[in-house]
Design an enzyme around this catalytic site. Structure first.
Site, PDB file in Angstrom:
ATOM      1  N   ASP A 160       0.866  -1.188   0.000  1.00 13.15           N
ATOM      2  CA  ASP A 160       0.000   0.000   0.000  1.00 13.15           C
ATOM      3  C   ASP A 160       0.901   1.237   0.000  1.00 13.15           C
ATOM      4  OD1 ASP A 160      -2.013   1.830   0.217  1.00 13.15           O
ATOM      5  OD2 ASP A 160      -2.634   1.273   2.249  1.00 13.15           O
ATOM      6  N   LYS A 161       1.400   1.569  -1.186  1.00 16.59           N
ATOM      7  CA  LYS A 161       2.432   2.609  -1.279  1.00 16.59           C
ATOM      8  C   LYS A 161       1.921   3.985  -0.874  1.00 16.59           C
ATOM      9  CE  LYS A 161       5.272   0.346  -4.718  1.00 16.59           C
ATOM     10  NZ  LYS A 161       6.625   0.087  -4.307  1.00 16.59           N
TER      11      LYS A 161
ATOM     12  N   ASN B 277      10.173  -7.817  -8.644  1.00 20.29           N
ATOM     13  CA  ASN B 277       9.564  -6.527  -8.963  1.00 20.29           C
ATOM     14  C   ASN B 277      10.638  -5.487  -9.240  1.00 20.29           C
ATOM     15  OD1 ASN B 277       9.446  -3.966  -7.019  1.00 20.29           O
ATOM     16  ND2 ASN B 277       9.747  -5.765  -5.708  1.00 20.29           N
ATOM     17  N   ARG B 278      10.305  -4.610 -10.167  1.00 22.72           N
ATOM     18  CA  ARG B 278      11.131  -3.411 -10.414  1.00 22.72           C
ATOM     19  C   ARG B 278      10.192  -2.217 -10.558  1.00 22.72           C
ATOM     20  NH1 ARG B 278      12.298  -6.421 -15.307  1.00 22.72           N
ATOM     21  NH2 ARG B 278      11.031  -5.677 -17.049  1.00 22.72           N
ATOM     22  N   MET B 279       9.306  -2.098  -9.562  1.00 23.79           N
ATOM     23  CA  MET B 279       8.278  -1.052  -9.608  1.00 23.79           C
ATOM     24  C   MET B 279       8.928   0.334  -9.693  1.00 23.79           C
ATOM     25  SD  MET B 279       5.628  -2.990  -9.400  1.00 23.79           S
ATOM     26  CE  MET B 279       4.254  -1.898  -9.150  1.00 23.79           C
ATOM     27  N   GLY B 280       9.968   0.575  -8.894  1.00 24.03           N
ATOM     28  CA  GLY B 280      10.667   1.865  -8.958  1.00 24.03           C
ATOM     29  C   GLY B 280       9.935   2.975  -8.214  1.00 24.03           C
ATOM     30  N   PHE B 281       9.401   2.634  -7.029  1.00 30.39           N
ATOM     31  CA  PHE B 281       8.737   3.634  -6.169  1.00 30.39           C
ATOM     32  C   PHE B 281       7.660   4.428  -6.919  1.00 30.39           C
ATOM     33  CE2 PHE B 281      12.771   4.371  -3.292  1.00 30.39           C
ATOM     34  CZ  PHE B 281      12.589   3.123  -2.730  1.00 30.39           C
TER      35      PHE B 281
ATOM     36  N   ASN C 266      14.129   3.937   3.826  1.00 33.62           N
ATOM     37  CA  ASN C 266      14.409   2.841   2.897  1.00 33.62           C
ATOM     38  C   ASN C 266      15.598   3.207   2.011  1.00 33.62           C
ATOM     39  OD1 ASN C 266      14.377   0.738   1.113  1.00 33.62           O
ATOM     40  ND2 ASN C 266      12.466   1.327   0.100  1.00 33.62           N
TER      41      ASN C 266
ATOM     42  N   SER D  84      16.051  -0.446  -1.716  1.00 34.25           N
ATOM     43  CA  SER D  84      15.376  -0.907  -2.927  1.00 34.25           C
ATOM     44  C   SER D  84      16.410  -1.022  -4.036  1.00 34.25           C
ATOM     45  CB  SER D  84      14.297   0.083  -3.351  1.00 34.25           C
ATOM     46  OG  SER D  84      13.904  -0.224  -4.672  1.00 34.25           O
TER      47      SER D  84
ATOM     48  N   ASN E 119      15.664  -0.906  -7.119  1.00 34.61           N
ATOM     49  CA  ASN E 119      15.064  -0.378  -8.345  1.00 34.61           C
ATOM     50  C   ASN E 119      15.170   1.128  -8.523  1.00 34.61           C
ATOM     51  OD1 ASN E 119      14.190  -3.039  -8.975  1.00 34.61           O
ATOM     52  ND2 ASN E 119      12.569  -2.785  -7.445  1.00 34.61           N
ATOM     53  N   THR E 120      15.888   1.785  -7.619  1.00 37.99           N
ATOM     54  CA  THR E 120      16.179   3.211  -7.783  1.00 37.99           C
ATOM     55  C   THR E 120      17.692   3.302  -7.889  1.00 37.99           C
ATOM     56  OG1 THR E 120      14.221   3.914  -6.577  1.00 37.99           O
ATOM     57  CG2 THR E 120      16.029   5.490  -6.659  1.00 37.99           C
TER      58      THR E 120
ATOM     59  N   LYS F 183      15.889   0.406   6.844  1.00 38.12           N
ATOM     60  CA  LYS F 183      15.581  -0.871   6.165  1.00 38.12           C
ATOM     61  C   LYS F 183      16.718  -1.223   5.213  1.00 38.12           C
ATOM     62  CE  LYS F 183      12.106  -3.394   3.529  1.00 38.12           C
ATOM     63  NZ  LYS F 183      10.714  -3.437   3.094  1.00 38.12           N
TER      64      LYS F 183
ATOM     65  N   THR G 274      14.833  -7.968   5.823  1.00 36.19           N
ATOM     66  CA  THR G 274      15.454  -7.259   4.734  1.00 36.19           C
ATOM     67  C   THR G 274      14.439  -6.881   3.640  1.00 36.19           C
ATOM     68  OG1 THR G 274      15.785  -9.230   3.326  1.00 36.19           O
ATOM     69  CG2 THR G 274      17.546  -8.710   4.893  1.00 36.19           C
ATOM     70  N   ASN G 275      14.967  -6.122   2.700  1.00 38.72           N
ATOM     71  CA  ASN G 275      14.270  -5.836   1.445  1.00 38.72           C
ATOM     72  C   ASN G 275      14.462  -7.035   0.494  1.00 38.72           C
ATOM     73  OD1 ASN G 275      13.124  -4.309  -0.763  1.00 38.72           O
ATOM     74  ND2 ASN G 275      13.716  -2.465   0.341  1.00 38.72           N
TER      75      ASN G 275
ATOM     76  N   GLY H 267       9.860 -13.430  -1.536  1.00 43.74           N
ATOM     77  CA  GLY H 267       9.133 -14.690  -1.379  1.00 43.74           C
ATOM     78  C   GLY H 267      10.070 -15.808  -0.935  1.00 43.74           C
TER      79      GLY H 267
HETATM   80  C1  LIG Z   1       5.839  -5.709  -5.460  1.00 46.78           C
HETATM   81  C2  LIG Z   1       6.700  -5.330  -4.295  1.00 46.78           C
HETATM   82  C3  LIG Z   1       6.893  -3.973  -4.019  1.00 46.78           C
HETATM   83  C4  LIG Z   1       7.694  -3.593  -2.942  1.00 46.78           C
HETATM   84  N1  LIG Z   1       7.844  -2.267  -2.672  1.00 46.78           N
HETATM   85  C5  LIG Z   1       8.567  -1.892  -1.588  1.00 46.78           C
HETATM   86  C6  LIG Z   1       8.689  -0.526  -1.245  1.00 46.78           C
HETATM   87  O1  LIG Z   1       8.112   0.363  -1.877  1.00 46.78           O
HETATM   88  N2  LIG Z   1       9.452  -0.206  -0.163  1.00 46.78           N
HETATM   89  C7  LIG Z   1      10.083  -1.156   0.604  1.00 46.78           C
HETATM   90  O2  LIG Z   1      10.747  -0.808   1.590  1.00 46.78           O
HETATM   91  N3  LIG Z   1       9.970  -2.467   0.297  1.00 46.78           N
HETATM   92  C8  LIG Z   1       9.235  -2.849  -0.753  1.00 46.78           C
HETATM   93  N4  LIG Z   1       9.114  -4.181  -1.053  1.00 46.78           N
HETATM   94  C9  LIG Z   1       9.863  -5.168  -0.244  1.00 46.78           C
HETATM   95  C10 LIG Z   1       9.003  -5.809   0.846  1.00 46.78           C
HETATM   96  O3  LIG Z   1       8.567  -4.838   1.772  1.00 46.78           O
HETATM   97  C11 LIG Z   1       9.810  -6.905   1.594  1.00 46.78           C
HETATM   98  O4  LIG Z   1      10.894  -6.289   2.269  1.00 46.78           O
HETATM   99  C12 LIG Z   1      10.361  -7.963   0.649  1.00 46.78           C
HETATM  100  O5  LIG Z   1       9.436  -8.268  -0.362  1.00 46.78           O
HETATM  101  C13 LIG Z   1      10.705  -9.263   1.384  1.00 46.78           C
HETATM  102  O6  LIG Z   1       9.570  -9.790   2.049  1.00 46.78           O
HETATM  103  P1  LIG Z   1       8.618 -10.939   1.414  1.00 46.78           P
HETATM  104  O7  LIG Z   1       9.504 -12.056   0.968  1.00 46.78           O
HETATM  105  O8  LIG Z   1       7.678 -11.294   2.536  1.00 46.78           O
HETATM  106  O9  LIG Z   1       7.907 -10.300   0.268  1.00 46.78           O
HETATM  107  C14 LIG Z   1       8.322  -4.594  -2.123  1.00 46.78           C
HETATM  108  C15 LIG Z   1       8.112  -5.949  -2.427  1.00 46.78           C
HETATM  109  C16 LIG Z   1       7.306  -6.324  -3.474  1.00 46.78           C
HETATM  110  C17 LIG Z   1       7.097  -7.801  -3.751  1.00 46.78           C
END
Ligand SMILES: Cc1cc2nc3c(=O)[nH]c(=O)nc-3n(C[C@H](O)[C@H](O)[C@H](O)COP(=O)(O)O)c2cc1C
Length: 336
Positions: free
Chosen positions: A62-63, A108-112, A169, A172, A174-175, A214, A242-243, A265
């Site tokens: 939920d960005k 993912n490579r959403m890029g904030f 953060n 990421s 992706n930035t 983070k 972690t991220n 995952g």
């Molecule tokens: C689609 C997607 C978008 C994400 N966007 C962010 C983000 O905006 N900021 C952030 O700190 N982490 C982001 N994450 C990372 C997650 O918060 C988490 O740290 C990471 O996915 C590992 O946990 P998981 O294996 O339970 O997904 C994102 C992960 C996914 C899958």
């Protein structure tokens, strides 16, 4: 039950479409009073905050903080929204989200992609949620990394009054160059500046809001030692470990494995948990830890706790398992 019925339909859609549809269905179900999961109370006090249970929603789902009330109905002990940046930005071109179903993983490579910090604050103001809300902040893609501190400062100031804690953060993938903030003088400058501003804001508002960092799982033992020392030096309140990872271990040869971006995952669990254990050793209980990365079962949440986590967060596991994962994790965790 509902989720296991809906999952085949959701997985037949493009991942980003499924993501949007799930959140809007959740919001409608919440409005109709249909979405409530009752979760055992398992209070934990951490960073001076009392959490009703130790299982939180990780950042990125939920960005913009547009679904806080609906997500709260699922029984999370806390919700982290963001990553948010000072100005709105569209993120990377589509497609930018990939499911690696056989591995229970996501790249993912959403890029904030986000609507900007002002809109997030409006959304938080409009929500009825009275629980623990983390707000995760970042920098705009077009802000040079040398000026990153300015973006974090803007976001910290704007969200300070609305957050239970603020996450910085810097992990990421992706930035461009964001992860360079995890080392050397860049990290020192960032933490020193934000800590100073946090204390000023606490004074101004007569209210202390914890600051949390983070980090990525792709850190060397030296990186971990360095980050731990900096966290202690600047008295940062917490660490999220972690991220997503840049590694493709465990997904080699699967469809989409070669897509650029961060892997989350099941395949990130071991790496992320090893990183958590290393930070736990380096910090020796002096700074609370939030364990996230690859939790798909209650036992894995417990493994994070055994590796040193005070709290845990989930994201990808929710996509693969559904909201019952929250209850499974709460039930599996030991009271602290
Ligand atoms: C689609 C997607 C978008 C994400 N966007 C962010 C983000 O905006 N900021 C952030 O700190 N982490 C982001 N994450 C990372 C997650 O918060 C988490 O740290 C990471 O996915 C590992 O946990 P998981 O294996 O339970 O997904 C994102 C992960 C996914 C899958």
């Amino acid at each position: 039950m509902l989720y296991s019925l809906a999952r085949p339909l959701l997985f037949s859609l493009a991942p980003e479409r499924a993501h949007e549809l799930t959140l809007s269905l959740l919001k409608s179900a919440h409005r109709m009073g249909m979405m409530r999961q009752s979760i055992a109370s398992k209070p934990v006090t951490c960073m001076g905050i009392q959490f009703p249970n130790p299982v939180g929603l990780a950042a990125g789902l939920d960005k913009n903080g547009a679904y806080i009330d609906a997500l709260a109905g699922l029984g999370f002990g806390f919700i982290e929204i963001g990553t948010i940046t000072p100005r709105p930005q569209v993120g990377n071109p589509h497609p930018r989200l990939f499911r690696l179903v056989e591995a229970k993983a996501i790249i993912n490579r959403m890029g904030f992609n986000n609507d900007g910090v002002d809109q997030l604050v409006e959304n938080v103001k409009a929500s009825k949620f009275k629980g623990i809300l983390g707000i995760n902040i970042g920098k705009n893609a077009d802000t040079p990394v040398e000026n990153a501190v300015d973006d974090y400062l803007i976001c910290l100031e704007k969200v300070y009054n609305y957050a239970s804690y603020v996450t910085v953060n810097i992990s990421s993938p992706n930035t461009k160059n964001l992860r360079s903030l995890q080392s050397g003088d860049a990290l020192t400058e960032l933490l020193e500046t934000l800590r100073k501003r946090q204390l000023e804001l606490a004074e101004e508002h007569q209210h202390y809001v914890p600051l949390v960092l983070k980090v990525a799982p792709d850190l060397t033992a030296e990186d971990i030692e360095f980050i731990a020392k900096q966290l202690l030096q600047f008295k940062i309140d917490g660490l999220i470990v972690t991220n997503t990872t840049l590694s493709r271990e465990g997904v080699e040869n699967l469809k989409y494995a070669d897509e650029a971006g961060g892997l989350s995952g099941a395949p990130v669990f071991e790496k992320s948990t090893a990183c958590l254990a290393a930070f736990s050793k380096a910090l020796d209980g002096q700074i609370p830890l939030i364990g996230v990365g690859g939790i798909l079962s209650g036992e894995q949440a417990l493994a994070k706790q055994n590796a040193g986590a005070n709290l845990v967060q989930i994201y990808s596991g929710l996509i693969y398992t559904g909201p019952t994962l929250i209850k499974d994790c709460v039930d599996a965790l030991k009271p602290l």
